[in-house]
Design a protein around this motif. Structure first.
Motif, PDB file in Angstrom:
ATOM      1  N   GLN A 134       0.808  -1.218   0.000  1.00  0.00           N
ATOM      2  CA  GLN A 134       0.000   0.000   0.000  1.00  0.00           C
ATOM      3  C   GLN A 134       0.843   1.271   0.000  1.00  0.00           C
ATOM      4  OE1 GLN A 134      -2.926  -0.340  -0.758  1.00  0.00           O
ATOM      5  NE2 GLN A 134      -3.401  -2.426  -0.160  1.00  0.00           N
ATOM      6  N   ASP A 135       2.162   1.122  -0.075  1.00  0.00           N
ATOM      7  CA  ASP A 135       3.090   2.268  -0.167  1.00  0.00           C
ATOM      8  C   ASP A 135       2.913   3.283   0.961  1.00  0.00           C
ATOM      9  OD1 ASP A 135       4.379   1.345  -2.500  1.00  0.00           O
ATOM     10  OD2 ASP A 135       2.740   2.144  -3.729  1.00  0.00           O
ATOM     11  N   MET A 136       2.636   2.810   2.152  1.00  0.00           N
ATOM     12  CA  MET A 136       2.495   3.718   3.281  1.00  0.00           C
ATOM     13  C   MET A 136       3.850   3.921   3.948  1.00  0.00           C
ATOM     14  SD  MET A 136      -1.111   2.518   5.031  1.00  0.00           S
ATOM     15  CE  MET A 136      -1.142   3.815   6.259  1.00  0.00           C
ATOM     16  N   PRO A 137       4.200   5.180   4.240  1.00  0.00           N
ATOM     17  CA  PRO A 137       5.436   5.416   4.981  1.00  0.00           C
ATOM     18  C   PRO A 137       5.295   4.938   6.426  1.00  0.00           C
ATOM     19  CG  PRO A 137       4.308   7.489   4.502  1.00  0.00           C
ATOM     20  CD  PRO A 137       3.523   6.404   3.847  1.00  0.00           C
ATOM     21  N   VAL A 138       6.408   4.733   7.086  1.00  0.00           N
ATOM     22  CA  VAL A 138       6.412   4.199   8.451  1.00  0.00           C
ATOM     23  C   VAL A 138       5.579   5.062   9.398  1.00  0.00           C
ATOM     24  CG1 VAL A 138       7.898   3.759  10.445  1.00  0.00           C
ATOM     25  CG2 VAL A 138       8.566   2.928   8.175  1.00  0.00           C
ATOM     26  N   LYS A 139       5.651   6.365   9.248  1.00  0.00           N
ATOM     27  CA  LYS A 139       4.885   7.251  10.134  1.00  0.00           C
ATOM     28  C   LYS A 139       3.381   6.988  10.007  1.00  0.00           C
ATOM     29  CE  LYS A 139       4.299  12.015  11.524  1.00  0.00           C
ATOM     30  NZ  LYS A 139       4.937  13.311  11.576  1.00  0.00           N
ATOM     31  N   GLU A 140       2.892   6.815   8.777  1.00  0.00           N
ATOM     32  CA  GLU A 140       1.472   6.524   8.572  1.00  0.00           C
ATOM     33  C   GLU A 140       1.101   5.150   9.113  1.00  0.00           C
ATOM     34  OE1 GLU A 140      -0.539   8.894   4.865  1.00  0.00           O
ATOM     35  OE2 GLU A 140       0.338   6.951   4.468  1.00  0.00           O
ATOM     36  N   ILE A 141       1.987   4.181   8.932  1.00  0.00           N
ATOM     37  CA  ILE A 141       1.720   2.840   9.464  1.00  0.00           C
ATOM     38  C   ILE A 141       1.627   2.901  10.980  1.00  0.00           C
ATOM     39  CG2 ILE A 141       2.605   0.488   9.706  1.00  0.00           C
ATOM     40  CD1 ILE A 141       3.995   0.899   6.972  1.00  0.00           C
ATOM     41  N   ALA A 142       2.537   3.639  11.595  1.00  0.00           N
ATOM     42  CA  ALA A 142       2.520   3.790  13.053  1.00  0.00           C
ATOM     43  C   ALA A 142       1.192   4.387  13.511  1.00  0.00           C
ATOM     44  CB  ALA A 142       3.698   4.660  13.507  1.00  0.00           C
ATOM     45  N   ASN A 143       0.723   5.413  12.806  1.00  0.00           N
ATOM     46  CA  ASN A 143      -0.566   6.016  13.149  1.00  0.00           C
ATOM     47  C   ASN A 143      -1.713   5.039  12.915  1.00  0.00           C
ATOM     48  OD1 ASN A 143       0.371   8.534  13.992  1.00  0.00           O
ATOM     49  ND2 ASN A 143       0.372   9.346  11.928  1.00  0.00           N
ATOM     50  N   ALA A 144      -1.660   4.318  11.814  1.00  0.00           N
ATOM     51  CA  ALA A 144      -2.740   3.390  11.475  1.00  0.00           C
ATOM     52  C   ALA A 144      -2.840   2.252  12.475  1.00  0.00           C
ATOM     53  CB  ALA A 144      -2.545   2.836  10.066  1.00  0.00           C
ATOM     54  N   LEU A 145      -1.694   1.779  12.965  1.00  0.00           N
ATOM     55  CA  LEU A 145      -1.694   0.646  13.895  1.00  0.00           C
ATOM     56  C   LEU A 145      -1.623   1.073  15.360  1.00  0.00           C
ATOM     57  CD1 LEU A 145       0.682  -1.813  11.979  1.00  0.00           C
ATOM     58  CD2 LEU A 145      -1.816  -1.747  11.989  1.00  0.00           C
ATOM     59  N   GLY A 146      -1.494   2.356  15.601  1.00  0.00           N
ATOM     60  CA  GLY A 146      -1.427   2.843  16.978  1.00  0.00           C
ATOM     61  C   GLY A 146      -0.147   2.413  17.680  1.00  0.00           C
ATOM     62  N   SER A 148       4.401   2.991  17.926  1.00  0.00           N
ATOM     63  CA  SER A 148       5.459   3.975  17.706  1.00  0.00           C
ATOM     64  C   SER A 148       6.168   3.675  16.394  1.00  0.00           C
ATOM     65  CB  SER A 148       6.467   3.939  18.860  1.00  0.00           C
ATOM     66  OG  SER A 148       7.197   2.726  18.822  1.00  0.00           O
ATOM     67  N   GLU A 149       6.808   4.688  15.838  1.00  0.00           N
ATOM     68  CA  GLU A 149       7.551   4.491  14.593  1.00  0.00           C
ATOM     69  C   GLU A 149       8.688   3.488  14.797  1.00  0.00           C
ATOM     70  OE1 GLU A 149       8.608   7.989  12.233  1.00  0.00           O
ATOM     71  OE2 GLU A 149       7.018   9.085  13.284  1.00  0.00           O
ATOM     72  N   SER A 150       9.353   3.558  15.939  1.00  0.00           N
ATOM     73  CA  SER A 150      10.460   2.624  16.184  1.00  0.00           C
ATOM     74  C   SER A 150       9.950   1.183  16.251  1.00  0.00           C
ATOM     75  CB  SER A 150      11.223   2.995  17.462  1.00  0.00           C
ATOM     76  OG  SER A 150      10.377   2.935  18.582  1.00  0.00           O
ATOM     77  N   SER A 151       8.774   0.989  16.787  1.00  0.00           N
ATOM     78  CA  SER A 151       8.172  -0.345  16.821  1.00  0.00           C
ATOM     79  C   SER A 151       7.891  -0.848  15.407  1.00  0.00           C
ATOM     80  CB  SER A 151       6.878  -0.309  17.639  1.00  0.00           C
ATOM     81  OG  SER A 151       6.207  -1.530  17.562  1.00  0.00           O
TER      82      SER A 151
END
Length: 174
Positions: A134-146, A148-151
């Motif tokens: 889905q070409d989502m950047p890590v920051k968006e994935i972090a927001n989508a999954l609730g 942290s970006e490091s996680s």
């Protein structure tokens, strides 16, 4: 995804736009998560209903993009379906040939990769799906999954390692 909504108020107009813009992407995501195209359609419809009811809270509660917000709702709907008693007792293995693959002439290697992603534990398959399919950047994935970006970075790295081992094992055994 057919748009049967007849926009009247501002929220309905906004929802109709989001359905048109993100509907296909969400159906693809839900199909990969649930392994069933029909169930994915139902999940996306339910996700848009939930989004409509939460439209007022989007701007104030969600620190991310609209795409990430809708993805989070859709993933939560998929998780609800997966936790249901009915879902656990029904064989939901999608026939690989029935899925729409991005490249029309998807070869055996693309199918092997899809199978390998599907074989990952859910938490790792989700990040691979969102990042690469889905070409989502890590920051968006972090927001989508609730998360942290490091996680998310750690999950992506672990998922890549798991995929590499799986594909190497399949190649060795194949």
């Amino acid at each position: 995804m057919g748009n049967t909504l007849v926009p009247g108020n501002a929220c309905e107009v906004e929802l109709a736009r989001m359905m048109k813009q993100y509907g296909g992407m969400l159906v693809g995501t839900c199909t990969m998560l649930l392994g069933d195209a029909d169930l994915a359609q139902d999940a996306v419809q339910e996700a848009f209903i939930r989004a409509y009811h939460k439209m007022d809270s989007f701007r104030s509660e969600f620190e991310g993009s609209e795409k990430a917000w809708l993805t989070r709702i859709a993933i939560n709907v998929c998780r609800d379906h997966q936790r249901s008693r009915w879902f656990r007792f029904v064989d939901r293995k999608t026939q690989i040939d029935s899925l729409v693959i991005a490249a029309p002439e998807a070869g055996e290697s693309a199918l092997d990769l899809y199978r390998a992603v599907q074989s990952l534990p859910k938490r790792y398959g989700e990040v691979i799906l969102l990042h690469y399919y889905q070409d989502m950047p890590v920051k968006e994935i972090a927001n989508a999954l609730g998360q942290s970006e490091s996680s998310i970075y750690r999950r992506l790295e672990k998922a890549r390692q798991m995929l590499k081992k799986t594909l190497e094992r399949w190649e060795f055994n194949g």
